[in-house]
Design a protein around this motif. Structure first.
Motif, short mmCIF file in Angstrom:
data_model
loop_
_atom_site.label_atom_id
_atom_site.label_comp_id
_atom_site.label_asym_id
_atom_site.label_seq_id
_atom_site.Cartn_x
_atom_site.Cartn_y
_atom_site.Cartn_z
N LEU A 105 0.83 -1.22 0.00
CA LEU A 105 0.00 0.00 0.00
C LEU A 105 0.85 1.26 0.00
N GLY A 106 2.17 1.08 0.18
CA GLY A 106 3.08 2.21 0.14
C GLY A 106 2.88 3.18 1.29
N ILE A 107 3.17 4.46 1.02
CA ILE A 107 3.05 5.52 2.02
C ILE A 107 1.81 6.34 1.68
N LYS A 108 0.91 6.47 2.64
CA LYS A 108 -0.32 7.24 2.42
C LYS A 108 -0.45 8.28 3.54
N PRO A 109 0.17 9.48 3.35
CA PRO A 109 0.11 10.50 4.40
C PRO A 109 -1.33 10.88 4.73
#
Length: 440
Positions: free
Chosen positions: A18-22
């Motif tokens: 899902l990676g990085i989701k700020p």
């Protein structure tokens, strides 16, 4: 329901996809479902580009020396995953990881069905830590290290009793911004209304932004070289000695066991924060606790000497600022040695600047890759280097063993780069040194 630790860990790591989701919306959703555990503990929040982990361990050891139980949340791990959630420096057990994963998994599945989308790996682990320290193992205080940035980092739902911003560099620019000011704005997001903040930021553009944000939130701001200073610094064989001066106190001849001038600044931040925490009615931290804690503090993978004969050092210098600090220490302490550097990095870093600095200090330099989604390829690193004595190796573990075995008295092996690489390289090196009857 997971029944094995390995299954739980596999599920957690699978969320890297899902990676990085700020953003804080997913964390707030989960905290609401869990009855807001983040509000049930006293915390300190530590952000910045470099030095966060070291500052965490300095402050933790000070608080422990004062007799308190201290939780920590850090990333990434160096030796084992569990160390990301620890109590008094001891990682939580496999059984506890399993239990926490079974608490958070149903929430993650439910959240996945909403418009917010599923939580990332880091959000899952952060939620696990909040639940753990609020409901499973209540401690006197928890120190939270920011994962990325600050303003939208998943840890930024806490209301701490003190905030610390270490230094600021041009790292993660694709997410945080391309200027010191833009990055500082994200880091300054951890400053809370009226809560004292301590910073070692030197860049004027970044410091201006931090001052503006502190003023907006009426948060007292204490700045290195202005409100407190490191003086009388003296490098030692196994650490540093320095004096910390502020308007209220002068602490002379403080000793730390971590190497580097930058570590005196991290230690100063921790000592200043400890003195601020003293104003909380639940805490009483003596000067002796500060001295004892600073001297005892140890953080793996930060200019860590694994062996003296042969001389083997690992250092998680994973960005331009970290490499600068490493090069400075190598130039100061080991200028008479033949230096062989082994370097691996993530491909989203400023690789040209990092490698240019390493080229200048290395007599020999090797480039390797490792198994990680964002890892740079050895041939790409090799192509950037302008060193006349460079090689690349397909298998980093075999290459490290070969170099270590061939080291002579006037040579030093320095393994550096990504912390993810260091976490793999350290146990391999320790095992090799042990099995080859080399003194650690």
């Amino acid at each position: 329901m997971f029944t094995k630790y390995s299954e739980a860990l596999e599920w957690i790591h699978a969320r890297l996809r899902l990676g990085i989701k700020p953003g804080l919306s997913r964390m707030e959703w989960m905290m609401e479902k869990l009855g807001h555990p983040e509000r049930k503990m006293k915390t300190v929040h530590i952000g910045g580009t470099n030095g966060k982990g070291s500052t965490v361990t300095y402050l933790r050891n000070i608080l422990e020396a004062a007799g308190y139980s201290v939780g920590t949340f850090t990333s990434p791990y160096i030796e084992q995953f569990n160390e990301r959630i620890s109590v008094n420096g001891k990682p939580i057990s496999d059984k506890e990881i399993l239990e926490l994963t079974n608490v958070i998994r149903p929430l993650a599945d439910e959240l996945e069905e909403t418009e917010l989308g599923g939580p990332t790996e880091f959000e899952v682990i952060t939620a696990m830590s909040f639940y753990y320290f609020a409901n499973v193992n209540q401690v006197d205080i928890v120190i939270y290290e920011v994962g990325l940035g600050g303003r939208f980092d998943s840890t930024n739902i806490i209301h701490p009793i003190a905030s610390i911003i270490t230094n600021i560099g041009l790292d993660h620019t694709n997410i945080l911004g391309h200027t010191y000011g833009e990055i500082a704005f994200e880091k300054a997001g951890i400053i809370k209304e009226g809560i004292p903040t301590f910073t070692a930021v030197k860049n004027e553009e970044a410091l201006k932004v931090i001052k503006e944000q502190a003023e907006k939130k009426q948060a007292p701001l204490y700045r290195l070289n202005q409100d407190f200073k490191v003086t009388s610094h003296s490098p030692q064989a196994n650490g540093e000695i320095f004096t910390l001066k502020s308007a209220e106190h002068t602490l002379e001849q403080l000793e730390i066991s971590m190497i580097g001038q930058h570590q005196t600044e991290n230690a100063a931040l921790a000592a200043m924060a400890a003195q601020s925490i003293n104003h909380d009615e639940d805490f009483s931290i003596s000067e002796n606790a500060i001295r004892t804690g600073l001297k005892k503090a140890y953080w793996p993978g930060r200019f860590e000497i694994l062996s003296n004969r042969p001389l083997v050092i690992i250092d998680g210098a994973h960005n331009d600022e970290g490499i600068s600090a490493l090069v400075q220490e190598l130039s100061t302490r080991y200028s008479n040695y033949n230096i062989h550097i082994v370097f691996a990095a993530l491909k989203d870093k400023k690789l040209d600047q990092m490698i240019a600095q390493l080229d200048q200090v290395a007599d020999e330099i090797s480039f390797v890759s490792f198994d990680f989604p964002r890892a740079a390829q050895a041939n790409d690193l090799f192509a950037i280097s302008k060193s006349k004595n460079k090689v690349m190796a397909d298998k980093w573990d075999t290459h490290l063993s070969k170099i270590t075995k061939s080291l002579e008295n006037n040579q030093i092996l320095v393994v550096t780069g990504s912390l993810y690489f260091i976490s793999e390289a350290k146990p391999h090196l320790c095992e090799f040194l042990k099995n080859n009857v080399i003194s650690l």
